[in-house]
Design an enzyme around this catalytic site. Structure first.
Site, mmCIF file in Angstrom:
data_model
loop_
_atom_site.group_PDB
_atom_site.id
_atom_site.type_symbol
_atom_site.label_atom_id
_atom_site.label_comp_id
_atom_site.label_asym_id
_atom_site.label_seq_id
_atom_site.Cartn_x
_atom_site.Cartn_y
_atom_site.Cartn_z
ATOM 1 N N GLY A 188 9.413 0.435 0.278
ATOM 2 C CA GLY A 188 8.222 -0.501 0.614
ATOM 3 C C GLY A 188 7.785 -1.214 -0.716
ATOM 4 N N GLU B 181 3.768 1.889 -5.166
ATOM 5 C CA GLU B 181 3.490 2.602 -4.234
ATOM 6 C C GLU B 181 3.346 1.192 -3.473
ATOM 7 O OE1 GLU B 181 4.816 3.946 -1.881
ATOM 8 O OE2 GLU B 181 4.666 5.709 -1.244
ATOM 9 N N ASP C 127 -1.202 6.167 2.818
ATOM 10 C CA ASP C 127 -1.910 6.845 4.439
ATOM 11 C C ASP C 127 -2.157 8.222 4.104
ATOM 12 O OD1 ASP C 127 -1.803 6.162 6.728
ATOM 13 O OD2 ASP C 127 -0.185 6.663 7.325
ATOM 14 N N ASP D 17 7.201 -2.247 5.940
ATOM 15 C CA ASP D 17 7.849 -2.453 7.190
ATOM 16 C C ASP D 17 6.870 -2.004 8.911
ATOM 17 O OD1 ASP D 17 8.589 0.115 6.343
ATOM 18 O OD2 ASP D 17 9.996 0.066 8.043
#
Ligand code: IMP
Ligand code: MG
Length: 170
Positions: A36, A91, A95, A151
């Site tokens: 990511g 990063e 979350d 994604d």
């Protein structure tokens, strides 16, 4: 949610903050977390007016669903020995905080001189661990986001902006 131009401006201002904090660093090692963070890291290293080396680490946490797995596993480790090095972890999004927490624990145990982290996005609503990155691009609400490297079931990483996924019944 976040247009490409807004991201680009924020990457530049983050780069200035990171440069002033990491001033005097001889040979920064940037660790981009795959997959990511690859777009953010590509823009960030080009925005940084520092001598940098780049390495990659891949972890599994999300699979192909929106449910976070409990443990984070190393799928691909670094090539670089980070003992005594100044390290900047890049990063995509924090979350629950499990991934960043475990990455920092893991890398911290390898004896880096300085270990810093920058995350493009922070979703504080779902946090389970107290970890925050040293620098954050944007705080986002509790919605599933895609684009700019991030994604949904491997799709959407090439969108130049950050958007939210609308889940509909079919
Ligand atoms: P955490 O371990 O729960 O903090 O999750 C971090 C990882 O989950 C990130 O590196 C992303 O790959 C993924 N993730 C978290 N939220 C989202 C989202 O809204 N869209 C896509 N991936 C996400
Ligand atoms: Mg990730």
């Amino acid at each position: 949610m976040i247009p490409a131009e807004t991201i680009s401006l924020r990457v530049q201002s983050l780069a200035r903050e990171i440069e002033s904090e990491i001033a005097g660093c001889q040979n920064l090692l940037v660790v981009a977390i795959l997959r990511g963070a690859f777009v953010f890291a590509a823009d960030m290293v080009r925005a940084l007016d520092l001598k940098v080396e780049v390495d990659f680490m891949e972890l599994s946490s999300y699979g192909d669903s929106t449910q976070s797995r409990r443990r984070v596993e190393i799928v691909k480790d670094l090539h670089t020995d980070i003992a005594g090095r100044d390290v900047l972890v890049i990063e995509d999004i924090v979350d629950t905080g499990r991934t960043l927490t475990q990455v920092l624990e893991l890398l911290g145990a390898r004896g880096p001189a300085r270990l810093r982290s920058v995350a493009l996005l922070d979703k504080p609503a779902r946090r389970e661990m107290p970890t925050v990155a040293d620098w954050t691009g944007f705080e986002v609400p509790d919605e599933f986001v895609v684009g700019y490297g991030i994604d949904y079931a491997q799709i959407g990483r090439n969108l130049p902006y950050i958007g939210t996924v609308l889940f509909t019944r079919s």
